[in-house]
Design an enzyme around this catalytic site. Structure first.
Site, mmCIF file in Angstrom:
data_model
loop_
_atom_site.group_PDB
_atom_site.id
_atom_site.type_symbol
_atom_site.label_atom_id
_atom_site.label_comp_id
_atom_site.label_asym_id
_atom_site.label_seq_id
_atom_site.Cartn_x
_atom_site.Cartn_y
_atom_site.Cartn_z
ATOM 1 N N ARG A 6 -11.898 -3.973 27.501
ATOM 2 C CA ARG A 6 -12.237 -4.462 26.160
ATOM 3 C C ARG A 6 -13.067 -3.423 25.417
ATOM 4 O O ARG A 6 -12.979 -3.261 24.211
ATOM 5 C CB ARG A 6 -12.973 -5.807 26.236
ATOM 6 N N LYS A 29 2.704 -3.057 9.775
ATOM 7 C CA LYS A 29 3.620 -2.684 8.707
ATOM 8 C C LYS A 29 4.059 -1.227 8.861
ATOM 9 O O LYS A 29 4.700 -0.910 9.837
ATOM 10 C CB LYS A 29 2.965 -2.983 7.355
ATOM 11 N N ASP A 77 -8.203 -2.693 1.982
ATOM 12 C CA ASP A 77 -6.988 -2.959 2.754
ATOM 13 C C ASP A 77 -5.935 -1.967 2.247
ATOM 14 O O ASP A 77 -5.395 -2.125 1.163
ATOM 15 C CB ASP A 77 -6.534 -4.411 2.535
ATOM 16 N N TYR A 133 -3.829 -10.385 -0.531
ATOM 17 C CA TYR A 133 -2.853 -10.734 0.518
ATOM 18 C C TYR A 133 -3.147 -12.162 1.015
ATOM 19 O O TYR A 133 -4.306 -12.510 1.258
ATOM 20 C CB TYR A 133 -2.970 -9.721 1.669
#
Ligand SMILES: *Cc1c(COP(=O)(O)O)cnc(C)c1O
Length: 381
Positions: free
Chosen positions: A50, A199, A174, A102
């Site tokens: 992690r 994306k 973003d 978004y």
């Protein structure tokens, strides 16, 4: 390798670390280990996955190099990256965000953050005065997204950075739609750059991933501690897929953008199409601002049909595009924003924002654009 001096296309391929130091393998192995042996009882560079993993280091270094950051962070999705970046805020803080954000981020800001005592004001960020007017004593950050989606409204990033500097605010961008290739954010003065790597960066519609980077050492240290504390790190196999996707970002994006330019022109001249939204268009609002901060229009176009009753037949007729709420893949993706990507936004808000039922968004892939046009034209008939 001093990657700082290399050009973007080279950095995309070599990414700071490009081969396994212990074997020379041409790719960083997928380190499927949750924990790491402490040789002679002492922790080495890695102790628990992690907190760090060599497969993850590769993509984290890649995003830092591409955006000009000091450190990168890979998350299990774009939303996890946005949540990770917003964990820099605390109870009582106030945030300003665009009114055509978004959909998933809108959901996060209206569903999760209020429970943590963080309030958001949504404004039209194409007008810097509205942002200036929304600043309160409690305001800590500006959340930015440009071009916005699906209408490609343009926010002047330099103007936002200027407001943030004067008012002592953090800027979070973003940058999913443009990628670091078309719009390197940190050199413009943005505090934290965020990407849904699901994306264009991943590029093959085969994984969910998010990336965050900053040029500020102090922010990087805080993000590092939070990244480890939140535990939404990108798993090793997905890091491998993402690293592989990033290598071809330039050729993919250039091909997709060329396809988008062709489709934009054809759509604009089609009798069934009422309006096309794309930053390349001469009359696109904010076009000059966009090209002062980005080097290309991107590969996503929106268009409105004259009659919303034509949406169904079009979706039923086209054969090549995936009909889905996503973008940035090698395959063309056609989205009915009203019912897919923006389903979380109330109808009244969508209408106010100009996201009509007749609106479609096309994320152009790297197929031959003439085939894409033949297919779309068939559906528009
Ligand atoms: C897809 C997307 C996100 C969310 O990313 P996920 O990987 O789906 O969690 C955030 N912002 C923008 C602009 C996006 O397109």
């Amino acid at each position: 390798m001093n990657s700082k001096k290399l050009r973007a296309a080279t950095v995309l391929v070599h990414q700071g670390r490009d081969r396994d130091p212990s074997t020379g393998a041409a790719n960083i192995p997928v380190y499927l280990s949750s924990t790491y042996h402490h040789f002679e009882g002492r922790a080495g560079a890695y102790d628990y996955a992690r907190s760090g993993n060599p497969s993850r280091d590769q993509v984290e270094e890649a995003i830092a190099l591409l955006e000009g950051g000091v450190r990168g962070f890979a998350y299990a999705s774009g939303m996890a990256a946005i949540g990770g970046a917003l964990s820099l805020l605390k109870s009582g803080d106030h945030l300003i965000a665009p009114d055509d954000l978004y959909g998933g981020t809108y959901r996060y800001l209206t569903l999760v953050l209020p429970q943590q005592g963080i309030e958001t004001t949504f404004v039209d960020m194409t007008d810097p005065q509205q942002v200036e007017d929304a600043v309160r004593p409690q305001t800590r950050a500006l959340f930015l997204e440009t071009p916005s989606n699906p209408l490609f409204k343009i926010t002047d990033l330099r103007a936002m950075v200027d407001i943030a500097r004067r008012r002592g605010l953090l800027t979070l961008l973003d940058n999913t739609f443009m990628t670091p290739l078309l719009q390197p954010a940190l050199p413009l003065g943005i505090g934290v750059a965020i990407h849904s790597a699901t994306k264009f960066l991943g590029g093959h519609s085969d994984l969910l991933a998010g990336l965050v980077t900053t040029a500020d050492e102090d922010l990087a240290n805080r993000l590092k501690r939070h990244h480890n504390a939140l535990g939404a790190a990108l798993p090793p196999f997905d890091c491998f897929l993402l690293a592989r996707g990033i290598k071809t970002l330039k050729v993919r994006l250039e091909a997709a953008q060329n396809g988008a330019l062709l489709l934009c022109e054809r759509l604009a001249n089609h009798p069934a199409v009422a309006k096309v939204y794309y930053p390349q268009l001469n009359d696109h609002p904010g076009r000059d601002v966009h090209f002062s901060q980005a080097t290309g229009p991107g590969a996503v176009i929106s268009f409105e049909l004259k009659d919303h009753k034509q949406v169904r037949p079009l979706l039923e007729t086209v054969k090549l595009p995936i009909i889905a709420p996503s973008l940035g893949g090698v395959e063309t993706i056609l989205t009915h924003c009203w019912s897919m990507s923006h389903a979380a936004i109330p109808a009244s808000v969508k209408n106010e924002l100009g996201i009509r039922e007749s609106l479609l968004r096309i994320s152009v892939g790297i197929e031959d654009p003439e085939d894409l046009w033949d297919d779309l034209a068939q559906g528009l008939r």
